[in-house]
Structures are given as C-alpha cells and as structure tokens.
Motif scaffolding. Structure first.
Motif, PDB file in Angstrom:
ATOM      1  N   THR A 149       0.828  -1.205   0.000  1.00 14.36           N
ATOM      2  CA  THR A 149       0.000   0.000   0.000  1.00 14.36           C
ATOM      3  C   THR A 149       0.864   1.257   0.000  1.00 14.36           C
ATOM      4  O   THR A 149       2.012   1.243   0.431  1.00 14.36           O
ATOM      5  N   LEU A 153     -12.237   7.054  -4.103  1.00 20.13           N
ATOM      6  CA  LEU A 153     -12.527   6.782  -2.688  1.00 20.13           C
ATOM      7  C   LEU A 153     -13.060   8.020  -1.980  1.00 20.13           C
ATOM      8  O   LEU A 153     -13.918   7.919  -1.089  1.00 20.13           O
ATOM      9  N   LEU A 165      -7.812   6.367  -4.277  1.00 21.79           N
ATOM     10  CA  LEU A 165      -6.960   5.213  -4.040  1.00 21.79           C
ATOM     11  C   LEU A 165      -6.353   4.679  -5.339  1.00 21.79           C
ATOM     12  O   LEU A 165      -7.080   4.401  -6.299  1.00 21.79           O
ATOM     13  N   ILE A 222      -5.291   1.906  -7.593  1.00 25.75           N
ATOM     14  CA  ILE A 222      -5.769   0.513  -7.622  1.00 25.75           C
ATOM     15  C   ILE A 222      -5.132  -0.310  -8.735  1.00 25.75           C
ATOM     16  O   ILE A 222      -5.678  -1.352  -9.131  1.00 25.75           O
ATOM     17  N   LEU A 227      -7.514  -4.711  -3.967  1.00 24.59           N
ATOM     18  CA  LEU A 227      -8.811  -4.784  -4.653  1.00 24.59           C
ATOM     19  C   LEU A 227      -9.085  -6.233  -5.029  1.00 24.59           C
ATOM     20  O   LEU A 227     -10.187  -6.756  -4.804  1.00 24.59           O
ATOM     21  N   PHE A 249      -8.173  -1.632   5.107  1.00 17.16           N
ATOM     22  CA  PHE A 249      -8.569  -2.300   3.872  1.00 17.16           C
ATOM     23  C   PHE A 249      -9.995  -2.850   3.964  1.00 17.16           C
ATOM     24  O   PHE A 249     -10.764  -2.750   3.011  1.00 17.16           O
ATOM     25  N   TYR A 254     -11.715   0.707   2.448  1.00 17.40           N
ATOM     26  CA  TYR A 254     -11.699   0.386   1.019  1.00 17.40           C
ATOM     27  C   TYR A 254     -12.840  -0.554   0.628  1.00 17.40           C
ATOM     28  O   TYR A 254     -13.573  -0.301  -0.332  1.00 17.40           O
TER      29      TYR A 254
END
Length: 499
Positions: free
Chosen positions: A108, A149, A187, A189, A214, A252, A256
């Motif tokens: 991340t 996000l 975010l 991804i 993801l 997460f 997310y």
C-alpha cells in the motif's frame, strides 16, 4: 482462523445449519513476486507451496471451513475483472500520476503524514517506515488507475456511526472514524507491469496489474457466487455476517472494501471483528528477529484443543496478547486438567456408579430438599448459557469462554464446600455438578470440538440424538437420561513439559 471457526461452530450449535466459513490464501502482489524470486522459484509453484502449508494448518487446527479459496483460482480472477469493469462502467475509475511512499510488505501507499524516519535494529541503517506497521517504505512515482474513494467519505461515516456497530471492538471504530473524518484521498488501484506482473491484469490494459487489495477483498464475493445472475442477487449467501481480521488490515476491510461495495450498490458485510496481535516478550513476532512460533509444533505439543483453548481464552481483541509456552502449560493445568478434568474425576468417584439415578431423581424432583447453596448454584447454571450467548452475539468469543470457565470455577468451589463424600445422600450436589459439566461441555463445543465431545461421551449424553448436544439442551434439568454406566476417564492427560 480459530476465532472465525469458533463463530461458525457457534452458529451451527444454535441451529443455523446454513452457516459457512471461508478461509484461504491471498496469493498475488509484489511481496509474493519478490519472495518467489528470492527463493529461486516459479511464482505459481511458490504459491502452491505456501497454500499447502495453510491448508495443512487449517486441518491441524480442526477448522470446520466450507471452502478454502485461492486468489489465483480462475473463478476468482474472472470475478475480480468483472468487478473492475463494473466500477469503471459506473465512472469510479480514472487514470492519474501517483507519487507517494510505498510499502512492498504492506502492499500500500502511505501519505507523508503516515511515514517516519527509523533505524533498522539489525543493521543500523536509516530508513523510512510506516507509522502504523513499522514496515519499510520507498518513494514511488507512476501513472496508474485510481478509485474515487474520496466520494464515499459521508457514506462511510454514516456506516461507522450506525446504532449497531459495524466494527468491533469500538476502539478500532473510533480510529477509523478519526481517519476518514480528516479526509480521504482517491486510491491507487493498479500497478505498472514493469513493477508488478504477478497479479490479475486490468481488463483491456495489459500494461497494468490490479492492486492486490482490490483483488484480495473480492474473494468474499467470489465464494458467494459473484457475478450474481440478474434477478437472483438475493439468493446468494452474501452478505457475510462477519469478517474476522487482524488489526493491521482494518483500513482495507473497513474503508476500502465498503467503499468498493457501495460503488456497485452491493450489500455490505454486517460486521467486521478485529483482533490484536500475538506478541512474544511483549514484542511483535518477526521472522527477522527469530521470535516466532511454529503452530504445527505447538499443536503437537499441547494438543489442538489445548491450543484452541489458549488462543481463545487469552487472545486479545482490543489489545495484543503475549505468547509463551509456560502460559499455555499454566492454563492447561489450571483450567483444563485441574478444572474440568479434576472435577469430572472427583464427581464420578463420589457418585459410586449411581449418577444416572441421581439425574433421574433430581429431574423428577424426588429425594432430599435442596439446600440454599444448591439452589444458588442452580440459579447460576440457569443464567450462564444466556450470558455466554450474549457474548457470542456481541462477537466476543473470549468473554464467552471466560464465562464458561467461570462455571467450572464456581462449581469446583461449590463441590469443595459441600463435601459430598461426607454426605449420606449427596444427590443434589452431584447432580448440580454433573449438570455444570454437561452444560459446559455443550457450550465448549465451538472452542474445543474434540474434548467437549469426549466429555459428553464420558457423561453418557446420548450420541444418537444431536438435539441432546445443541444449545437448546444447555438448559438446567433438560436431560434426564445421561449418566448411565458412567466411568472415570482421563480427559486431559499430563503435558510433555520438556522445552
């Protein structure tokens, strides 16, 4: 894994036969790619090796899981790519240059406010690390895909502030609320294939690989049958009742993941249960420093149910918990061997082959009049199962197990004070103690599946009728048929104590 298994087994115990448990391995990402390279192995072969280890661990820990998923499965890859396409179709994905501190270990990016200077304790080298996890970060600049996000700040805060908590324990909810309230950045991804090849390709763009977090989160939907056939969405087992996660991956699962689901108007998991870490000598376990535990060795030494008991009884939810072999030995001797085992042995000895008649006379309310102490103990037994159920409903297996242990502790004191071996008619004392053991054995089934069955068998609770071992049977006086031909048995043998 054990925590999730306890929750699943509890649901089955209370009559939810449709309860399902999913576990598995997340197998994509830069960390896996680099580890395979360092090991000199093909990446898929490296994942296959690791997967076998975790499948073996699930078996060794006696998990009653319904499915073991691998994120390298074809069905999962297809589900992730479809999920991506739906996010893109709804306008939640765009391309942009991204700069920031990236942790390969955590997979991340971190903003400047979440990194700090640190010294590597092994080498003394200066480095930048994540404030949250302590993992090293490196500066990265690249063009990739982003998820909007920031558009979900208000909806996420509404989720966290609903009357029934989305995140348990509450301290983790407070931290997430503070973080989201301060603002959300969009975010990143995807990762360029120049940096990351081991993953699921972005649909229609073979220069980018889908971000592992993801990819990994969609595994819950994969097992539920996603993509759901039109008009049959409500026939799926989704949404999950609870995700069980470590405290290091709260962001997460609680920021997310719900945002991704909100973007596609998919139902959210009902709860996220967060647990702390196991430490050793109050320090985080780390392979680099050598303070780690081999779970297979521990299970062989202390028995699977001995380990499950310790993990559930001492494992921290709101806080970390410290691991030491001496702690397991202590709890085994005190609560299992000296608690349940000793109580069973003494009770059977005092009954002198008459336990079944004591059970029948007591359930028919025949015999001597119970004393005030007898009635007090009965009252405790009447209330205890409800208390245990309340803790389990509140997603606190540790408190539930502590309540069961309390039954045994109180029963030992009651037994010792009553001195049934001196009484000319110890019917009520021995029956109450037998009921304490029977009810405790029923309630212990999610925690110690094998030993609880052994205990029920030693008490001669009917094996042919599953209802006799269900939560509904954990009611004082509900079974008048057990105790026939009861004999002594060693439920918790001495441990191998050598280091």
């Amino acid at each position: 894994m054990v925590m999730a298994d306890i929750l699943k087994r509890w649901q089955v115990l209370v009559g939810n036969s449709d309860a399902q448990l999913l576990t598995g391995t997340d197998e994509h990402g830069m960390k896996i790619q680099q580890a395979a390279m360092e090991a000199g192995m093909d990446t898929q072969a490296f994942c296959d090796m690791n997967c076998r280890t975790f499948e073996a661990l699930a078996k060794a820990a006696n998990l009653d899981h319904d499915h073991f998923i691998r994120t390298t499965d074809t069905a999962h890859r297809d589900a992730v790519q479809y999920f991506w396409e739906m996010l893109s179709h709804r306008g939640y994905i765009y391309t942009s240059k991204h700069e920031g501190w990236y942790s390969v270990s955590d997979e991340t990016f971190y903003p400047q406010t979440q990194v700090q200077n640190s010294l590597d304790p092994a080498t003394g080298r200066k480095r930048m690390v994540s404030v949250e996890t302590g993992k090293e970060v490196e500066w990265s600049s690249e063009t990739n895909y982003h998820f909007r996000l920031s558009a979900f700040k208000d909806r996420l805060l509404e989720l966290y502030n609903r009357p029934d908590s989305f995140i348990t324990p509450s301290q983790y909810s407070s931290a997430v609320i503070n973080s989201v309230s301060s603002g959300l950045q969009d975010l990143s991804i995807s990762r360029p294939v120049e940096r990351l090849t081991w993953g699921i390709p972005v649909p229609g763009d073979d220069t980018q690989t889908i971000y592992v977090w993801l990819d990994a989160l969609v595994n819950y939907l994969t097992q539920a049958g996603y993509p759901f056939p039109p008009g049959r969405e409500n026939q799926s087992i989704w949404p999950a009742d609870v995700h069980v996660v470590g405290k290091d991956i709260v962001r997460f699962h609680c920021v997310y993941w719900p945002a991704f689901l909100m973007a596609l108007d998919l139902p959210l998991p009902r709860n996220v249960l967060v647990h702390g870490h196991w430490t050793m000598n109050r320090e985080k376990m780390s392979k680099s420093t050598g303070n780690v535990v081999n779970p297979f060795y521990a299970i062989d030494r202390f028995g699977v149910d001995g380990m499950r008991f310790f993990l559930a009884y001492q494992g921290g939810l709101a806080d970390d918990a410290d691991y030491d072999n001496s702690f397991i030995t202590r709890d085994y001797k005190k609560w299992l061997q000296g608690g349940i085992g000793n109580l069973l042995h003494r009770t059977i000895g005092c009954a002198k082959g008459r336990m079944h008649s004591f059970v029948q006379n007591s359930t028919a309310n025949r015999g001597p009049t119970p004393t005030a102490e007898d009635v007090g103990h009965q009252t405790m037994l009447v209330l205890a199962p409800t208390k245990v159920a309340g803790h389990m409903t509140g997603l606190n297996p540790r408190a539930a197990l502590q309540e069961i242990v309390s039954i045994i502790e109180k029963t030992n004191k009651y037994f010792h004070a009553a001195e049934p071996w001196k009484s000319p008619d110890p019917q009520w004392v021995l029956y109450n103690v037998a009921e304490s053991l029977r009810i405790s054995a029923i309630l212990l089934q999610p925690f110690m599946p094998s030993k609880s069955q052994e205990l029920l068998e030693l008490l001669r609770v009917d094996t042919s009728n599953p209802l006799k071992r269900s939560f509904a049977a954990a009611v004082y006086g509900s079974d008048s048929e057990y105790g026939e031909g009861i004999k002594k048995g060693i439920l918790f043998p001495p441990l191998i104590t050598e280091e």
